[in-house]
Scaffold this motif. Structure first.
Motif, short mmCIF file in Angstrom:
data_model
loop_
_atom_site.label_atom_id
_atom_site.label_comp_id
_atom_site.label_asym_id
_atom_site.label_seq_id
_atom_site.Cartn_x
_atom_site.Cartn_y
_atom_site.Cartn_z
N LEU A 185 0.83 -1.22 0.00
CA LEU A 185 0.00 0.00 0.00
C LEU A 185 0.86 1.27 0.00
O LEU A 185 0.60 2.21 -0.76
N PHE A 186 1.87 1.30 0.85
CA PHE A 186 2.66 2.53 0.95
C PHE A 186 3.60 2.70 -0.24
O PHE A 186 3.93 3.85 -0.59
N ILE A 223 1.32 4.41 -2.56
CA ILE A 223 1.19 5.82 -2.19
C ILE A 223 2.44 6.59 -2.63
O ILE A 223 2.34 7.68 -3.20
N SER A 275 -2.98 10.50 -1.54
CA SER A 275 -2.87 10.72 -0.10
C SER A 275 -2.62 12.21 0.07
O SER A 275 -2.22 12.89 -0.86
N LYS A 317 -0.91 12.45 5.24
CA LYS A 317 -1.85 12.39 6.35
C LYS A 317 -2.38 10.97 6.53
O LYS A 317 -2.74 10.31 5.55
N ASP A 318 -2.42 10.53 7.79
CA ASP A 318 -3.00 9.22 8.09
C ASP A 318 -4.49 9.26 7.78
O ASP A 318 -5.19 10.23 8.10
N ILE A 319 -4.99 8.20 7.16
CA ILE A 319 -6.39 8.16 6.72
C ILE A 319 -7.35 8.06 7.91
O ILE A 319 -8.50 8.48 7.82
N HIS A 320 -6.88 7.53 9.03
CA HIS A 320 -7.68 7.43 10.26
C HIS A 320 -6.93 8.13 11.39
O HIS A 320 -6.31 7.46 12.23
N ASN A 339 5.63 1.44 14.92
CA ASN A 339 5.15 0.11 15.28
C ASN A 339 5.94 -0.92 14.47
O ASN A 339 6.09 -0.77 13.26
N GLY A 372 1.92 -3.95 16.89
CA GLY A 372 0.76 -3.22 16.37
C GLY A 372 0.91 -2.76 14.93
O GLY A 372 0.11 -1.96 14.45
N GLN A 373 1.93 -3.26 14.23
CA GLN A 373 2.12 -2.82 12.84
C GLN A 373 1.08 -3.48 11.94
O GLN A 373 0.87 -4.70 12.01
N GLU A 374 0.44 -2.66 11.12
CA GLU A 374 -0.58 -3.16 10.20
C GLU A 374 -0.14 -3.05 8.74
O GLU A 374 -0.55 -3.85 7.90
N HIS A 407 5.01 7.41 12.62
CA HIS A 407 3.83 8.22 12.93
C HIS A 407 4.30 9.52 13.59
O HIS A 407 5.18 9.50 14.46
P1 5GP Z 1 0.64 0.83 11.64
O1 5GP Z 1 -0.44 0.25 12.50
O2 5GP Z 1 1.08 -0.14 10.57
O3 5GP Z 1 1.79 1.39 12.44
O4 5GP Z 1 0.01 2.09 10.95
C1 5GP Z 1 -0.58 2.08 9.68
C2 5GP Z 1 -1.32 3.38 9.52
O5 5GP Z 1 -1.65 3.53 8.16
C3 5GP Z 1 -2.63 3.44 10.32
O6 5GP Z 1 -2.58 4.53 11.22
C4 5GP Z 1 -3.70 3.63 9.23
O7 5GP Z 1 -4.73 4.52 9.63
C5 5GP Z 1 -2.88 4.17 8.07
N1 5GP Z 1 -3.42 3.83 6.76
C6 5GP Z 1 -3.89 2.60 6.37
N2 5GP Z 1 -4.27 2.64 5.08
C7 5GP Z 1 -4.07 3.92 4.65
C8 5GP Z 1 -4.29 4.58 3.39
O8 5GP Z 1 -4.74 4.00 2.41
N3 5GP Z 1 -3.97 5.90 3.31
C9 5GP Z 1 -3.45 6.57 4.39
N4 5GP Z 1 -3.16 7.87 4.21
N5 5GP Z 1 -3.22 5.99 5.59
C10 5GP Z 1 -3.52 4.67 5.71
#
Ligand code: 5GP
Ligand code: ZN
Length: 107
Positions: free
Chosen positions: A5-6, A9, A16, A29-32, A86, A92-94, A101
């Motif tokens: 994904l990144f 981006i 983004s 910017k983080d999406i959430h 993370n 907690g890494q997704e 961050h």
């Molecule tokens: P992690 O949990 O891996 O440290 O953080 C991943 C971050 O990526 C999360 O805070 C999540 O909100 C953000 N994120 C996930 N998908 C997207 C996306 O498509 N666009 C943006 N801008 N942020 C994303």
């Protein structure tokens, strides 16, 4: 073609809110957002996490860390900010493309 994904981006294949970019890194910017300002700083080159960083990433990681306060300042976080990296599922890494961050409340 990468499935990361990144990386997508970084390649501008997915839009983004970019706030900073140079040859080595991208900040968006983080999406959430978990705070009024929540940015993610990524290297343009892919590695999965801090645990996957190699000696050849030393200069890049140093550049990124030195860029963080400048980006934070530009985002209005002149009185301070939080950084978080993370690492791994247990951390907690997704998204498995290294990212820093940057979080805070603008004054
Ligand atoms: P992690 O949990 O891996 O440290 O953080 C991943 C971050 O990526 C999360 O805070 C999540 O909100 C953000 N994120 C996930 N998908 C997207 C996306 O498509 N666009 C943006 N801008 N942020 C994303
Ligand atoms: Zn990637």
């Amino acid at each position: 073609m990468t499935d990361c994904l990144f990386c997508k981006i970084a390649a501008k294949q997915i839009p983004s809110g970019i706030v900073y970019e140079d040859d080595d890194m991208l900040c968006f910017k983080d999406i959430h957002p978990a705070a009024p300002v929540h940015l993610l700083l990524i290297p343009k080159t892919h590695f999965d996490s801090l645990a996957h960083a190699q000696p050849q990433h030393q200069e890049l990681l140093g550049k990124m860390m030195l860029r963080v306060p400048q980006i934070a300042q530009q985002a209005g976080l002149s009185h301070g900010f939080k950084t978080q990296i993370n690492t791994g599922k247990g951390g907690g890494q997704e998204v498995f493309h290294l990212h820093i961050h940057i979080l805070g409340n603008p004054q």
